[in-house]
Design an enzyme around this catalytic site. Structure first.
Site, PDB file in Angstrom:
ATOM      1  N   GLU A  71     119.110  38.609 -18.071  1.00  0.00           N
ATOM      2  CA  GLU A  71     119.118  37.308 -17.413  1.00  0.00           C
ATOM      3  C   GLU A  71     117.749  36.974 -16.820  1.00  0.00           C
ATOM      4  OE1 GLU A  71     122.962  38.489 -18.351  1.00  0.00           O
ATOM      5  OE2 GLU A  71     121.564  39.583 -17.049  1.00  0.00           O
ATOM      6  N   HIS A 140     133.713  38.459 -13.521  1.00  0.00           N
ATOM      7  CA  HIS A 140     133.767  37.344 -14.455  1.00  0.00           C
ATOM      8  C   HIS A 140     134.500  36.131 -13.870  1.00  0.00           C
ATOM      9  CE1 HIS A 140     133.273  40.972 -16.914  1.00  0.00           C
ATOM     10  NE2 HIS A 140     132.643  40.201 -17.787  1.00  0.00           N
TER      11      HIS A 140
END
Length: 335
Positions: A71, A140
């Site tokens: 990321e 998540h």
């Protein structure tokens, strides 16, 4: 074509929220050769939720491409591209994963325009699925939008309808500032609606009044909006007129619409699924208390997620569903 800024086009197509996101990116890739789409598995696979399905086949690997599982690298590259004149749309697979790129966003992207005295801008969009409701568990399902609302220089958006998803994403791509574009994953295929075929934009910073009412204001954004609508319908059955407001954009946020509604109804329930402490709705509550306190008939009430790590088994219990919203509304009405 001059983009339209209100709901006037006649021709429409029925889309889900995720289809609207896909078509918005497709349209921007066609419109502007500076637009690029990249992230983990966004190419041939089309992303973990298939939001970029078919884009690489149409635009090729130079404009829609996969990245390493980093990321920090994804966002760092996006910042460099934006400074050099491109219009990157970077996908982070889940909002929970943005942490490694936090410094690039908050220390670099957010401050480039300010620190350069306006010589540089950073027109990038970070798209990411956010929130719970899909049994994703601890890593998540989180709602980290408040982290980025706290950083001057970043814009923060979370649509709840296909119309808004397309119009807001287009506006984000065409703007000059970095935008965190959070997409409520539980609405990806649950939210469906008519979307104009003509080019249009939804202005960042303008809330949508989904339903007008005079007895109570229900205000939320993102994945909680269907639950606000359900609560409003239950209240209507009891003769209570609830005004339902979808913020859509958190930074900037529509103070004028929210304050006008709070002053009109005198009772406000603020709803989001992020944990209560540090929740963005605390800022909204503060503004209401400072600006229209004399018009209030009851304390402003917040309904939020719990201050715990996001659970797996208790996924639905954690979320502020229609029942919890109704309880808060009754408390405000009976104050």
């Amino acid at each position: 074509m001059q983009p339209q800024t209100q709901d006037s086009p006649a021709a429409t197509v029925n889309l889900t929220l995720i289809q609207a996101v896909t078509e918005a990116m497709r349209g921007e890739l066609r419109r502007d050769p500076r637009v690029l789409v990249f992230g983990e598995d966004v190419g041939a696979r089309g992303g973990v939720f298939l939001a970029t399905a078919g884009l690489q086949a149409e635009f090729g690997e130079r404009r829609v491409f996969d990245t390493p599982l980093s990321e920090a690298a994804i966002v760092g590259a996006a910042v460099g591209m934006a400074v050099r004149g491109l219009r990157p749309i970077a996908e982070i697979q889940f909002a929970d994963y943005i942490g490694p790129a936090f410094d690039q966003l908050t220390s670099q992207a957010a401050k480039l325009r300010y620190r350069s005295g306006g010589q540089f801008s950073c027109p990038l969009v970070i798209r990411t699925p956010s929130g719970g409701g899909v049994k994703g568990g601890h890593h998540h399902s989180q709602s980290p939008e408040a982290h980025y609302c706290h950083t001057p220089g970043l814009k923060v958006v979370m649509p709840s309808t296909p119309y808004d998803a397309m119009g807001l994403l287009r506006a984000a791509v065409r703007g000059e500032d970095p935008v965190m574009f959070f997409e409520p994953k539980r609405l990806y295929r649950a939210a469906r609606g008519e979307v104009p075929t003509a080019d249009y934009l939804v202005e960042l910073g303008r809330a949508a009044i989904r339903q007008e009412g005079s007895d109570l204001s229900l205000i939320g954004y993102g994945g909680v909006m269907p639950d606000l609508q359900k609560a409003a319908e239950a209240l209507a059955a009891e003769g209570v007129g609830a005004e339902v407001i979808d913020l859509r954009s958190l930074v900037p946020w529509d103070r004028e619409t929210v304050l006008a509604s709070a002053a009109k109804t005198g009772r406000v329930v603020l709803v989001s699924e992020a944990p209560r402490i540090g929740n963005f709705m605390g800022e909204v509550a503060s503004a209401i208390g400072e600006e229209v306190f004399g018009s209030l008939l009851a304390p402003v009430i917040q309904v939020a997620g719990f201050d715990t790590p996001y659970p797996y088994v208790q996924d639905r219990i954690y979320l502020p569903g229609a029942g919890r919203i109704l309880n808060a509304a009754v408390k405000a009405l009976n104050y």
